[in-house]
Design a protein around this motif. Sequence first.
Motif, PDB file in Angstrom:
ATOM      1  N   ILE A 282      53.519  36.766  48.011  1.00 59.68           N
ATOM      2  CA  ILE A 282      53.237  36.947  46.579  1.00 59.68           C
ATOM      3  C   ILE A 282      51.717  37.022  46.386  1.00 59.68           C
ATOM      4  N   VAL A 283      51.297  37.909  45.489  1.00 57.81           N
ATOM      5  CA  VAL A 283      49.875  37.940  45.115  1.00 57.81           C
ATOM      6  C   VAL A 283      49.723  37.038  43.883  1.00 57.81           C
ATOM      7  N   VAL A 284      48.928  35.978  44.052  1.00 60.15           N
ATOM      8  CA  VAL A 284      48.787  35.002  42.974  1.00 60.15           C
ATOM      9  C   VAL A 284      47.382  35.066  42.382  1.00 60.15           C
ATOM     10  N   ALA A 285      47.227  34.448  41.206  1.00 60.87           N
ATOM     11  CA  ALA A 285      45.920  34.340  40.564  1.00 60.87           C
ATOM     12  C   ALA A 285      45.920  33.089  39.699  1.00 60.87           C
ATOM     13  N   GLU A 286      44.718  32.705  39.284  1.00 63.39           N
ATOM     14  CA  GLU A 286      44.603  31.496  38.479  1.00 63.39           C
ATOM     15  C   GLU A 286      44.993  31.766  37.025  1.00 63.39           C
ATOM     16  N   ARG A 287      44.743  33.016  36.579  1.00 67.20           N
ATOM     17  CA  ARG A 287      44.981  33.354  35.180  1.00 67.20           C
ATOM     18  C   ARG A 287      45.695  34.699  35.099  1.00 67.20           C
ATOM     19  N   PHE A 288      46.311  34.954  33.940  1.00 66.91           N
ATOM     20  CA  PHE A 288      46.932  36.243  33.660  1.00 66.91           C
ATOM     21  C   PHE A 288      45.848  37.136  33.072  1.00 66.91           C
ATOM     22  N   ALA A 289      45.070  37.784  33.937  1.00 65.59           N
ATOM     23  CA  ALA A 289      43.946  38.594  33.461  1.00 65.59           C
ATOM     24  C   ALA A 289      43.622  39.667  34.481  1.00 65.59           C
ATOM     25  N   ALA A 290      43.102  40.790  33.988  1.00 64.46           N
ATOM     26  CA  ALA A 290      42.777  41.911  34.867  1.00 64.46           C
ATOM     27  C   ALA A 290      41.717  41.532  35.891  1.00 64.46           C
ATOM     28  N   ASP A 291      40.792  40.647  35.492  1.00 66.28           N
ATOM     29  CA  ASP A 291      39.687  40.325  36.405  1.00 66.28           C
ATOM     30  C   ASP A 291      39.933  39.036  37.197  1.00 66.28           C
ATOM     31  N   ALA A 292      41.169  38.511  37.137  1.00 65.69           N
ATOM     32  CA  ALA A 292      41.471  37.300  37.912  1.00 65.69           C
ATOM     33  C   ALA A 292      41.434  37.640  39.401  1.00 65.69           C
ATOM     34  N   GLU A 293      40.994  36.686  40.188  1.00 67.82           N
ATOM     35  CA  GLU A 293      40.858  36.877  41.644  1.00 67.82           C
ATOM     36  C   GLU A 293      42.238  36.899  42.306  1.00 67.82           C
ATOM     37  N   PRO A 294      42.630  38.014  42.952  1.00 70.87           N
ATOM     38  CA  PRO A 294      43.942  38.037  43.608  1.00 70.87           C
ATOM     39  C   PRO A 294      43.911  37.364  44.984  1.00 70.87           C
ATOM     40  N   GLN A 295      45.009  36.711  45.333  1.00 74.00           N
ATOM     41  CA  GLN A 295      45.090  36.042  46.634  1.00 74.00           C
ATOM     42  C   GLN A 295      46.553  36.141  47.093  1.00 74.00           C
ATOM     43  N   THR A 296      46.759  36.573  48.342  1.00 76.33           N
ATOM     44  CA  THR A 296      48.130  36.724  48.834  1.00 76.33           C
ATOM     45  C   THR A 296      48.561  35.469  49.598  1.00 76.33           C
ATOM     46  N   VAL A 297      49.723  34.945  49.220  1.00 73.90           N
ATOM     47  CA  VAL A 297      50.236  33.735  49.887  1.00 73.90           C
ATOM     48  C   VAL A 297      51.709  33.964  50.259  1.00 73.90           C
ATOM     49  N   PRO A 298      52.202  33.223  51.262  1.00 75.61           N
ATOM     50  CA  PRO A 298      53.644  33.299  51.535  1.00 75.61           C
ATOM     51  C   PRO A 298      54.434  32.870  50.287  1.00 75.61           C
ATOM     52  N   ALA A 299      55.620  33.453  50.095  1.00 78.52           N
ATOM     53  CA  ALA A 299      56.381  33.201  48.870  1.00 78.52           C
ATOM     54  C   ALA A 299      56.732  31.722  48.697  1.00 78.52           C
ATOM     55  N   ASN A 300      56.773  30.980  49.808  1.00 79.49           N
ATOM     56  CA  ASN A 300      57.098  29.554  49.672  1.00 79.49           C
ATOM     57  C   ASN A 300      55.845  28.665  49.668  1.00 79.49           C
ATOM     58  N   ARG A 301      54.686  29.279  49.420  1.00 82.18           N
ATOM     59  CA  ARG A 301      53.430  28.511  49.396  1.00 82.18           C
ATOM     60  C   ARG A 301      52.605  28.847  48.153  1.00 82.18           C
ATOM     61  N   ILE A 302      53.257  29.024  47.029  1.00 82.37           N
ATOM     62  CA  ILE A 302      52.496  29.307  45.802  1.00 82.37           C
ATOM     63  C   ILE A 302      51.863  27.998  45.326  1.00 82.37           C
ATOM     64  N   PRO A 303      50.518  27.957  45.231  1.00 77.52           N
ATOM     65  CA  PRO A 303      49.872  26.714  44.808  1.00 77.52           C
ATOM     66  C   PRO A 303      50.236  26.362  43.357  1.00 77.52           C
ATOM     67  N   ASP A 304      50.250  25.076  43.058  1.00 77.70           N
ATOM     68  CA  ASP A 304      50.604  24.590  41.714  1.00 77.70           C
ATOM     69  C   ASP A 304      49.777  25.228  40.616  1.00 77.70           C
ATOM     70  N   THR A 305      48.513  25.520  40.916  1.00 77.68           N
ATOM     71  CA  THR A 305      47.590  26.001  39.884  1.00 77.68           C
ATOM     72  C   THR A 305      47.539  27.525  39.800  1.00 77.68           C
ATOM     73  N   ARG A 306      48.459  28.198  40.508  1.00 71.29           N
ATOM     74  CA  ARG A 306      48.409  29.668  40.525  1.00 71.29           C
ATOM     75  C   ARG A 306      49.710  30.263  39.979  1.00 71.29           C
ATOM     76  N   MET A 307      49.601  31.501  39.503  1.00 67.57           N
ATOM     77  CA  MET A 307      50.801  32.228  39.054  1.00 67.57           C
ATOM     78  C   MET A 307      50.955  33.503  39.876  1.00 67.57           C
ATOM     79  N   GLY A 308      52.219  33.853  40.154  1.00 67.02           N
ATOM     80  CA  GLY A 308      52.483  35.066  40.913  1.00 67.02           C
ATOM     81  C   GLY A 308      52.447  36.285  39.999  1.00 67.02           C
ATOM     82  N   LEU A 309      51.575  37.250  40.343  1.00 67.83           N
ATOM     83  CA  LEU A 309      51.445  38.432  39.486  1.00 67.83           C
ATOM     84  C   LEU A 309      51.860  39.723  40.189  1.00 67.83           C
TER      85      LEU A 309
END
Length: 412
Positions: A282-309
């Motif tokens: 999953i590509v996650v980010a801290e916020r729902f925004a166009a300029d949010a920093e994307p980060q790819t994580v395994p689907a079972n490792r989404i950090p608590d503070t991130r949302m999958g976009l």
Amino acid sequence: MSPVAFKSLDDLLAEGVSGRGVLVRSDLNVPIDDDGNITDPGRIIASAPTLKALADAGAKVVVTAHLGRPHGGSDPALSLAPVAKALGQLFGADHVQLAGDVVGPDALVRAEGLSEGDILLLENIRFDPRETSKDDAERLALATQLVELVGGPDGSAGAFVSDGFGVVHRKQASVYDVAQLLPHYAGNLVAAEIRVLEQLTSSTEQPYAVVLGGSKVSDKLAVIENLATTADRLVIGGGMCFTFLAAQGVPVGSSLLENGMIDTCRRLLDTYGDVIALPVDIVVAERFAADAEPQTVPANRIPDTRMGLDIGPASVQQFTALLSNARTIFWNGPMGVFEFPAFAAGTKGVAEAIIAATGNGAFSVVGGGDSAAAVRQLGLAENGFSHISTGGGASLEYLEGKTLPGIEVLTG
Ligand code: ADP
Ligand code: MG
């Protein structure tokens, strides 16, 4: 399901429409930005052929349509003015006018003054709360006023053309009730959509793959049960997938989550586990925004503070493999927030996989306003798919096997 029988636009044209008032229900619900610009004119383009055929044949065309979801009254932000302007560009500004109301004095005066070949667009039909009322008498009252706009002095000349495929699953005044009051016909768009959906359900070549994503999670979860029984593969991404991941006991951070549906998803996974495919990254980010920093994580490792976009590249690869030998594909719902370029790769990748399968002979249908918009926005070839439907909810309900009130009423 047996083929649906209804009169077509050609039947109406053969009867002759010159000088007649014809009420058309179109789906002109296009996305409009804060500056009033139409960001994707797809539905206007798709609706144009029916309007053009009627105008060319000399009808006095009265078009009714909705925009967004106004809450029980007029809302200038949801005026159809930008749509009227776009229609003017297509048909000539002299031949298109917008009424300042739905069925009020302005609409009446303008309808009476129409010349042959003119198009009158009524203001957003949902400004009138009777449109979506559950009370039959209220809807009928609005439908009667709509019919008066095309009835001529003796009230007998008018006809109704249903061309808003995106709304045929709704029992609404301008979709359902008007058809009971006037001779009724399926417009080109509705007829074409029904033909394709019939092909999808009656002669489905296997393997049949269904790809689901998007954000209307609870609506779509309701149809999965039926799709899971007919599809060989059910590929799930977009905002849809997090409720499934949560059902597997995986943390999903602040991703879109339908808590009340977790049990349903668990049961679906138990029953159809070998059919359902979920993303592996999953590509996650801290916020729902166009300029949010994307980060790819395994689907079972989404950090608590991130949302999958978006779904990640490994998921795209896996989904591509699953789609590569499909003979029939139905796709509804983007794989991620494709409107933000940093989170568009999943949608683009899966769309490309569907296009490749189509090139190999698969029959592919894209249903859903945002999915269709994604195809255009991401610069993909629209003719890479067998059919792009204008109605997401309507096509899903059809595939579910439900009766669509706006279609059923045309057959009577
Ligand atoms: P459609 O119109 O094709 O049926 P939906 O209306 O259900 O699709 O959903 C489309 C929206 O889903 C898009 O605007 C997209 O940004 C959003 N979306 C996709 N994936 C996600 C996600 N992971 N989180 C939030 N929104 C998402
Ligand atoms: Mg949508």
